[in-house]
Design an enzyme around this catalytic site. Structure first.
Site, PDB file in Angstrom:
ATOM      1  N   LYS A 170      -2.707  -6.687  21.608  1.00 24.00           N
ATOM      2  CA  LYS A 170      -2.060  -6.016  21.273  1.00 24.00           C
ATOM      3  C   LYS A 170      -1.078  -5.122  20.361  1.00 24.00           C
ATOM      4  CE  LYS A 170       0.477  -7.003  25.796  1.00 24.00           C
ATOM      5  NZ  LYS A 170       1.854  -7.926  26.535  1.00 24.00           N
ATOM      6  N   HIS A 228      11.389 -11.527  16.200  1.00 18.56           N
ATOM      7  CA  HIS A 228      10.462 -12.203  15.382  1.00 18.56           C
ATOM      8  C   HIS A 228       9.413 -11.906  14.196  1.00 18.56           C
ATOM      9  CE1 HIS A 228       9.143 -12.152  19.782  1.00 18.56           C
ATOM     10  NE2 HIS A 228       8.618 -11.157  19.762  1.00 18.56           N
ATOM     11  N   GLY A 258      10.888 -13.545  23.987  1.00 18.92           N
ATOM     12  CA  GLY A 258       9.788 -12.010  23.983  1.00 18.92           C
ATOM     13  C   GLY A 258       9.371 -12.846  25.665  1.00 18.92           C
ATOM     14  N   VAL A 309      15.712  -7.423  30.092  1.00 20.52           N
ATOM     15  CA  VAL A 309      15.497  -5.901  29.209  1.00 20.52           C
ATOM     16  C   VAL A 309      16.323  -5.026  29.794  1.00 20.52           C
ATOM     17  CG1 VAL A 309      13.510  -4.143  28.446  1.00 20.52           C
ATOM     18  CG2 VAL A 309      12.379  -6.265  28.245  1.00 20.52           C
ATOM     19  N   ASN A 366      13.869  -8.575  18.914  1.00 16.23           N
ATOM     20  CA  ASN A 366      12.334  -8.215  19.800  1.00 16.23           C
ATOM     21  C   ASN A 366      12.875  -7.796  21.391  1.00 16.23           C
ATOM     22  OD1 ASN A 366      13.563 -10.854  19.553  1.00 16.23           O
ATOM     23  ND2 ASN A 366      12.405 -11.484  22.004  1.00 16.23           N
ATOM     24  N   CYS A 416       6.722  -5.826  21.552  1.00 14.31           N
ATOM     25  CA  CYS A 416       7.952  -6.107  20.741  1.00 14.31           C
ATOM     26  C   CYS A 416       7.141  -6.634  19.278  1.00 14.31           C
ATOM     27  CB  CYS A 416       8.528  -7.109  21.211  1.00 14.31           C
ATOM     28  SG  CYS A 416       7.194  -8.436  22.246  1.00 14.31           S
ATOM     29  N   GLN A 441       7.350 -15.883  16.717  1.00 11.44           N
ATOM     30  CA  GLN A 441       7.739 -14.920  17.874  1.00 11.44           C
ATOM     31  C   GLN A 441       8.947 -15.513  18.890  1.00 11.44           C
ATOM     32  OE1 GLN A 441       4.265 -12.773  18.125  1.00 11.44           O
ATOM     33  NE2 GLN A 441       5.790 -11.850  20.559  1.00 11.44           N
TER      34      GLN A 441
END
Length: 345
Positions: A206, A243, A181, A14, A323, A150, A177
């Site tokens: 989440k 995703h 991720g 990220v 994502n 995400c 997904q």
């Protein structure tokens, strides 16, 4: 005037997306990079195993990476983006906040804390006012803002459009997904090739909680969670990015497939540099969206939807987002732009 920014955890997947998205940004000037003690003191090019499908910007490659401590970050940095692992962020982010830094964080810790804004600028920008509550509660001069998971951010814009027009009552979602991720080394090739994994630890909770906070009402002091019932099933599949989610929604007001498509298409965006011109693109073709074909729409910041159909009790449809861009670094970046626009930075 440029806003000087830093990245906490700059060498990870990220963090690398942050660097890509900040390159040539018209407002933000990247002034500080931090990482683990193993990386501190190295140039960024030496510290990061660069995985992004674009070269490291030349001016960043030679920057020195510092340790992730407040005394190692320049005093004149105005805003920090955090991509730290949540266990590290829980300990480290408060140190920066007590020193007065504003932190736009992708880390999962504190997303559901009652005094922390969990924000998507197109959905709930008013939740930023929780910063005043946060400062009173925690006794710091800084500000902590989170973006959602995400998988959550992929479906919530479509839910917001439906809720605005038809009042959501319940949501069921099954996700497909991408492996990115989980981070570069998160899923081994022997696990995922020719396979699908029908569980992602913590992901379902989440989606079920963050979506209700994002669509909740802020009364100036607290966020009342949205009353819809949400249940999620999260699955890992062998795509790299993007995703894809299958959503089943029930609404209080009757909605046709055409009504739902129009609600999504017309849902208003925001006037921020990194925001797509149209938040949600709706496909007529029932075999779209697809991760490989559609994850880069709007420079990876647009939500795609398609396959909208009526069921006996509501609607079903598919939605997709990139994502690691819209679902991670791009979401934090957009929150940073909102913080500047609203005068918090």
């Amino acid at each position: 005037m440029a806003v000087r920014v830093g990245i906490l955890g700059a060498t990870g997947a990220v963090g690398q997306r942050f660097i890509q998205l900040l390159d040539d940004h018209p407002t933000f000037e990247l002034a500080a990079l931090t990482a683990s003690e193993e990386s501190a003191g190295k140039t960024y090019a030496d510290a990061a195993k660069w995985r992004v499908n674009a070269p490291i910007p030349d001016d960043i490659a030679d920057m020195e990476v510092g340790p992730t401590t407040p005394d190692a970050v320049l005093d004149d940095v105005d805003l920090l983006f955090s991509s730290l692992p949540s266990g590290v962020a829980t300990e480290v982010e408060p140190e920066f906040l007590h020193e007065g830094y504003v932190v736009s964080s992708n880390s999962s810790n504190d997303r559901m804390a009652p005094d922390v804004p969990l924000t998507i600028p197109e959905i709930n920008p008013d939740h930023l006012d929780l910063i005043e509550v946060q400062r009173d509660e925690r006794g710091w001069d800084g500000a902590l803002v989170k973006n959602p998971n995400c998988s959550t951010i992929t479906m919530v814009p479509t839910l917001a459009a439906l809720d605005e027009s038809f009042d959501l009552e319940s949501v069921r979602v099954s996700t497909l997904q991408a492996v990115s991720g989980a981070g570069y080394s998160g899923v081994s090739s022997m696990e995922i090739i020719d396979n699908a994994i029908p569980h992602i630890g913590g992901e379902e909770n989440k989606m079920e909680t963050e979506s209700r906070k994002l669509l909740g009402e802020f009364d100036g002091t607290d966020v009342e969670l949205h009353g819809m019932d949400v249940a999620a099933s999260c699955n890992r599949i062998p795509t790299i990015d993007g995703h894809l989610e299958n959503v089943f929604a029930e609404t209080a007001e009757e909605a046709t497939a055409e009504d739902a498509a129009e609600a999504m298409r017309s849902y208003e965006g925001v006037d921020l540099h990194s925001a797509p011109e149209q938040l949600i693109h709706v496909f007529e073709d029932p075999v779209r969206p697809q991760p490989r074909l559609d994850r880069e729409r709007g420079d990876g910041m647009q939500i795609s939807a398609g396959g909208i159909q009526e069921t006996g009790t509501g609607l079903k449809y598919n939605c997709l987002a990139h994502n690691t861009i819209r679902g991670a670094a791009g979401a934090s970046l957009l929150n940073g732009e909102l913080l500047v626009q609203e005068g918090w930075v």
